[in-house]
Scaffold this motif. Structure first.
Motif, mmCIF file in Angstrom:
data_model
loop_
_atom_site.group_PDB
_atom_site.id
_atom_site.type_symbol
_atom_site.label_atom_id
_atom_site.label_comp_id
_atom_site.label_asym_id
_atom_site.label_seq_id
_atom_site.Cartn_x
_atom_site.Cartn_y
_atom_site.Cartn_z
ATOM 1 N N LEU A 149 49.093 40.947 -0.760
ATOM 2 C CA LEU A 149 49.409 39.539 -1.039
ATOM 3 C C LEU A 149 48.343 38.629 -0.443
ATOM 4 N N ALA A 150 47.971 38.873 0.803
ATOM 5 C CA ALA A 150 46.958 38.024 1.442
ATOM 6 C C ALA A 150 45.638 38.082 0.687
ATOM 7 N N SER A 151 45.257 39.261 0.235
ATOM 8 C CA SER A 151 43.996 39.372 -0.509
ATOM 9 C C SER A 151 44.047 38.577 -1.802
ATOM 10 N N GLU A 152 45.223 38.506 -2.423
ATOM 11 C CA GLU A 152 45.355 37.744 -3.670
ATOM 12 C C GLU A 152 45.308 36.247 -3.405
ATOM 13 N N LYS A 167 43.561 34.849 -1.099
ATOM 14 C CA LYS A 167 42.206 34.482 -0.669
ATOM 15 C C LYS A 167 41.492 33.742 -1.804
ATOM 16 N N ASP A 168 41.078 32.540 -1.543
ATOM 17 C CA ASP A 168 40.335 31.721 -2.502
ATOM 18 C C ASP A 168 41.174 31.249 -3.692
ATOM 19 N N LEU A 169 42.471 31.538 -3.710
ATOM 20 C CA LEU A 169 43.309 31.053 -4.800
ATOM 21 C C LEU A 169 43.634 29.583 -4.569
ATOM 22 N N GLU A 170 43.188 28.735 -5.481
ATOM 23 C CA GLU A 170 43.455 27.295 -5.435
ATOM 24 C C GLU A 170 43.133 26.707 -4.056
ATOM 25 N N GLY A 171 41.930 27.007 -3.586
ATOM 26 C CA GLY A 171 41.466 26.452 -2.331
ATOM 27 C C GLY A 171 41.784 27.265 -1.099
ATOM 28 N N GLY A 172 42.589 28.313 -1.243
ATOM 29 C CA GLY A 172 42.883 29.186 -0.117
ATOM 30 C C GLY A 172 43.878 28.645 0.878
ATOM 31 N N ARG A 173 44.593 27.569 0.529
ATOM 32 C CA ARG A 173 45.494 26.976 1.524
ATOM 33 C C ARG A 173 46.656 27.906 1.851
ATOM 34 N N TRP A 174 47.163 28.625 0.874
ATOM 35 C CA TRP A 174 48.275 29.544 1.125
ATOM 36 C C TRP A 174 47.805 30.732 1.955
ATOM 37 N N PHE A 175 46.604 31.196 1.704
ATOM 38 C CA PHE A 175 46.022 32.282 2.494
ATOM 39 C C PHE A 175 45.925 31.868 3.960
ATOM 40 N N ALA A 176 45.428 30.671 4.197
ATOM 41 C CA ALA A 176 45.277 30.194 5.574
ATOM 42 C C ALA A 176 46.630 30.074 6.262
ATOM 43 N N ASN A 177 47.628 29.579 5.554
ATOM 44 C CA ASN A 177 48.954 29.440 6.153
ATOM 45 C C ASN A 177 49.560 30.786 6.521
#
Length: 334
Positions: free
Chosen positions: A121-124, A126-136
Motif C-alpha cells: 500500500l505504501a509503495s502505491e 508513493k508519488d500518488l497525487e503529490g504523495g500526501r497520503w504516503f507521507a501521512n
C-alpha cells in the motif's frame, strides 16, 4: 472475458471496495488480548483498517483503491476514493494504528502477510497525487519496515503454506516498497533471505497444492518472489531447475483451477483467490521468459484458465467479496 483491467472493471471493483473498507462488522480481530483494556471495537483498535472483515483485507482494499485511482483517475469512483484517503489516512488515525502495535505481545501481529500488504500500500501511495497520503502513513510504514528488518535475520526457515503465513508472498510485496523508496538496506535483506531460503530448490513437485483453504500457490509464489528479487540473468536457470516440466504441464495441479464447493464458507472461498494468484504468477513468470520460449504459451493458457474460473465470483458473498477483487487486480495487471 477480458484478460486486462478495463475502466469498467476498475469501476466495478472500486465500488465493491468502497462498500466494505469502512464496514466494521462482521470483523475478525487479530490482536492479543493482554488485558480488559484491549477488548475494544474494531474501529477503536484500528482507526483506519477496521473494515473488510479483517485488518489485512482492509489494507489491501485500500491498496487496490489507490492502484485504481492511479491507473483510472477519471473514473466515476475517483472522487470517492480521494475522499476516503483524505479522511482516513490522516495523522491521528495513523497514530492510533501505531499505538496498538506498541504492545510487546503484538510483535507478531499480521506477520508476514499484513506486513507485506502494508508496504505494498505504501509503495502505491508513493508519488500518488503529490504523495500526501504516503507521507501521512509513514509512521505506520516505518514500523513494518523495522519488523521485516528484525524478523528476517532470525527466520531460519521459510513458511511454504498457501495461506497468510507464506513468506515468499510477503517478501515479494515488500520488494515493491523497497524499490519505490530506494531502500537498499531492506532490498538487500529481502534478496539475501530469499536466496538462502529458496536458492537451492529444484524439481518442485507441488504435491501439497491445493490444500483446502489455499489462496496462494506455494510453488508459483516462490517462483514469482525469486523472479522479483534475483538478478535478471540468474532467474532463468533457477526457474528451469525449479519447474523443469512446464511443457508437459507438470506438476499437473498447477494447471488446473481449484474446485470451490461453497463460496459462503470463508476458508473454502479462499480457493478463488488461489486461481487469481496463480494467474498473476503464471503471467508474470511468462513475461520473464524470451518471447520465443514455447513455455510462454503454456503458462499464459494456464493463467487464462484460472482467470476464467475465478472472475465471475469476485462478488456475491461477503466471504469472498471483502478481498477477492484485490487479487483479481494483481492478475489482470500482470
Amino acid at each position: 472475458m477480458h484478460n486486462a483491467l478495463t475502466p469498467e472493471t476498475a469501476q466495478h471493483f472500486a465500488m465493491i471496495a468502497l462498500g466494505h473498507v469502512r464496514r466494521e462488522y462482521p470483523y475478525k480481530p487479530g490482536h492479543v488480548l493482554a488485558g480488559p483494556e484491549h477488548a475494544r471495537t474494531p474501529s477503536q483498535l484500528h482507526p483506519i483498517f477496521h473494515g473488510s472483515f479483517d485488518w489485512h483485507s482492509c489494507v489491501h482494499g485500500y491498496w487496490m483503491l489507490a492502484r485504481l485511482l492511479r491507473n483510472f483517475p477519471a473514473m466515476e469512483a475517483a472522487p470517492s476514493i480521494r475522499k476516503l484517503l483524505d479522511e482516513m489516512l490522516v495523522a491521528d488515525k495513523v497514530a492510533g494504528e501505531c499505538a496498538m502495535l506498541a504492545h510487546p505481545l503484538e510483535r507478531g501481529f499480521e506477520r508476514p502477510y499484513g506486513w507485506g500488504w502494508l508496504l505494498k500500500l505504501a509503495s502505491e501511495l508513493k508519488d500518488l497525487e503529490g504523495g500526501r497520503w504516503f507521507a501521512n502513513l509513514q509512521p505506520l510504514t516505518d514500523i513494518f519496515v523495522d519488523r521485516f528488518m528484525e524478523f528476517l535475520p532470525i527466520a531460519t526457515y521459510p513458511v511454504r503454506v498457501g495461506t497468510h503465513y507464506n513468506t515468499a508472498f510477503a517478501t515479494r510485496l515488500a520488494a515493491d516498497y523497497a524499490e519505490a523508496t530506494d531502500d537498499e538496506r531492506l532490498m538487500a535483506l529481502l534478496t539475501d533471505t530469499c536466496l538462502c531460503w529458496y536458492g537451492k530448490d529444484e524439481a518442485c513437485p507441488a504435491w501439497g497444492e491445493p490444500s483446502g483453504d489455499d489462496f496462494l500457490s506455494s510453488t508459483l509464489i516462490e517462483a514469482e518472489c525469486m523472479r522479483r528479487l534475483m538478478p535478471a540473468e540468474s532467474f532463468p536457470p533457477w526457474f528451469d531447475r525449479f519447474l523443469p516440466e512446464i511443457m508437459a504441464q507438470k506438476p499437473e495441479t498447477l494447471f488446473v483451477p481449484a474446485s470451490v464447493s461453497d463460496r459462503s464458507d470463508g476458508k473454502i472461498a479462499h480457493l478463488d483467490g488461489l486461481s487469481f494468484s496463480r494467474a498473476w504468477c503464471w503471467r508474470s513468470l511468462a513475461k520473464a521468459l524470451p518471447e520465443t520460449d514455447p513455455r510462454r504459451a503454456v503458462m499464459e493458457k494456464a493463467a487464462a484458465d484460472h482467470l476464467e474460473s475465478a472472475l465471475p465470483h469476485v462478488a456475491g458473498d461477503y466471504m469472498g467479496e471483502h478481498w477477492l477483487a484485490s487479487f483479481a487486480v494483481l492478475a489482470l495487471e500482470a
